[in-house]
Design an enzyme around this catalytic site. Structure first.
Site, PDB file in Angstrom:
ATOM      1  N   HIS A  44      36.329  -4.368  -5.092  1.00  0.00           N
ATOM      2  CA  HIS A  44      35.645  -5.543  -5.652  1.00  0.00           C
ATOM      3  C   HIS A  44      35.322  -5.314  -7.133  1.00  0.00           C
ATOM      4  CE1 HIS A  44      32.796  -9.001  -5.638  1.00  0.00           C
ATOM      5  NE2 HIS A  44      32.154  -8.253  -6.533  1.00  0.00           N
ATOM      6  N   GLU A  45      34.714  -4.164  -7.414  1.00  0.00           N
ATOM      7  CA  GLU A  45      34.377  -3.861  -8.805  1.00  0.00           C
ATOM      8  C   GLU A  45      35.625  -3.614  -9.643  1.00  0.00           C
ATOM      9  OE1 GLU A  45      31.466  -4.388  -9.825  1.00  0.00           O
ATOM     10  OE2 GLU A  45      30.598  -4.634  -7.827  1.00  0.00           O
ATOM     11  N   HIS A  73      36.836  -6.806 -11.146  1.00  0.00           N
ATOM     12  CA  HIS A  73      36.162  -7.142 -12.405  1.00  0.00           C
ATOM     13  C   HIS A  73      36.722  -6.313 -13.559  1.00  0.00           C
ATOM     14  CE1 HIS A  73      33.208  -9.673 -10.516  1.00  0.00           C
ATOM     15  NE2 HIS A  73      32.728  -8.705  -9.767  1.00  0.00           N
TER      16      HIS A  73
END
Length: 403
Positions: free
Chosen positions: A22-23, A26
């Site tokens: 998920h990170e 980004h």
């Protein structure tokens, strides 16, 4: 027992990978637009390990409750060095900021889809094309429940059969309420012993309505208590091709369709989420745990252990896929400190500036995140409190799939 602990470890590892990816979503999106990523961490709190490569510090923190990707200039109030300013998020076009803020959500959606795809081509997924209209598989008599596993003997065809309902009838509605599953019928008549209900069925392409008098019977409720209940004497027919394995090409649209169904169910779960919290609190003090209630990373890992212990690997991976979809949809809720909260701010600035231009005014100043701090801290406190409550419940009264 050894396989159980292996399953717990593997699912916990899967959760860690989910957070990391998920990170990473980004980070990759930020890098693609030339933004400066200062830190990429899994966990919060004190640093357990870190290393620096280029301008980015990579690390693991003590509290495994999430992760973060620190991008320079996420807000206008954030201090920037002269060297960072050209690479600050706040100085980039609004659409690039939206993509970066959505990067984690998109990564989780992609990961969930990929997991389901491999299940579809290997062991099979719930067939998204199967007809799941509740269909009568048996018309039977009704009788009292003796214990958790035994129903008393009886004869005859029961109230539904007497009313004219037959095997093969497709159940559409009861008293005007649409029936999506056979459980809808059971739950509806359970609380109406002795009452007349109208059941709409489809038979041979035509619709028919039958008036059925619900039989009063004794049934055991979820707390193990024998109570007065209602029954009509119908059993569900199994769904044809309920689970299906697809070829590599046909699995793509099938997985996409099933993903859509899963996302719809996840949204419904998120809507019900606040109403489930009181039940979780009650379960800490001995109340029965709701099987459909929220679980923490502790509870999900324990469930993963139960699945591996019974070699239910497809269900294990499907649970991990669902976790990714939940994380994606939860993060787009438009409240800080979630990704959706930051996206909402960018969209607000864009809409505000649009209307300012219509009035011949210049663009307004970036939103002052300091003014949002009370809301951010309140939401963070609420989320942390709920997280702790669910973790405690998963320790003292965990959800058990197999008793």
């Amino acid at each position: 027992m050894g396989s159980y602990f292996i399953g717990v470890f593997l699912f916990a590892l899967g959760i860690a990978a989910t957070i990391a990816l998920h990170e990473l979503g980004h980070l990759l999106a930020a890098r693609s637009f030339g933004m400066r990523v200062r830190r990429y961490f899994i966990g919060f709190g004190p640093t357990l390990w870190s290393t620096k490569k280029g301008h980015t510090e990579y690390g693991v923190a003590a509290l495994p409750l999430g992760g973060f990707c620190d991008i320079a200039g996420m807000t206008a109030q954030e201090p920037l060095t002269p060297e960072e300013a050209p690479h600050a998020m706040v100085n980039k076009p609004w659409w690039q900021r939206i993509i970066v803020l959505s990067g984690g959500v998109l990564m989780n959606m992609l990961l969930g889809f990929v997991i389901l795809y491999f299940i579809a081509v290997s062991s099979g997924i719930p067939n998204p094309y199967a007809d799941r209209t509740p269909t009568v598989g048996e018309v039977a008599c009704t009788s009292d429940q003796i214990d958790a596993e035994t129903i008393d003997d009886c004869t005859g065809i029961g109230p539904a059969g007497k009313a004219g309902i037959k095997v093969g009838d497709r159940l559409l509605a009861i008293d005007g309420h649409e029936m999506e599953t056979f459980m809808d019928l059971r739950d509806y008549v359970f609380t109406r012993p002795g009452e007349d209900v109208e059941i709409l069925v489809e038979r041979g392409g035509q619709q028919h309505t039958f008036t059925v008098t619900v039989d009063p019977v004794k049934r055991m409720n979820p707390r193990g208590e024998m109570v007065d209940a209602g029954a009509v004497g119908l059993a569900n027919a199994p769904v044809v091709d309920a689970v299906k394995t697809f070829g590599p090409l046909e699995a793509v649209p099938a997985t996409a369709k099933f993903t859509g169904m899963t996302l719809e169910a996840t949204v419904e779960g998120l809507i019900k989420f606040p109403s489930k919290i009181p039940g979780v609190v009650a379960s800490i003090f001995g109340a029965e745990r709701d099987m459909e209630g929220p679980m923490s990373v502790v509870g999900a890992s324990r469930t993963g252990g139960e699945l591996v212990e019974r070699s239910l690997w497809p269900v294990f991976w499907m649970l991990l896929a669902q976790l990714n979809f939940f994380l994606a949809l939860f993060n787009i809720i438009p409240l800080p400190p979630l990704d959706g909260g930051h996206i909402a701010v960018v969209l607000y600035e864009k809409m505000r500036d649009f209307f300012r231009r219509l009035r011949g005014k210049p663009a307004g100043a970036p939103v002052n995140y300091d003014k949002l701090m009370p809301l951010t801290m309140t939401m963070a406190t609420i989320l942390l409190t709920i997280g702790v409550i669910v973790i405690v419940a998963d320790v003292v009264n965990p959800i058990r799939l197999f008793g």
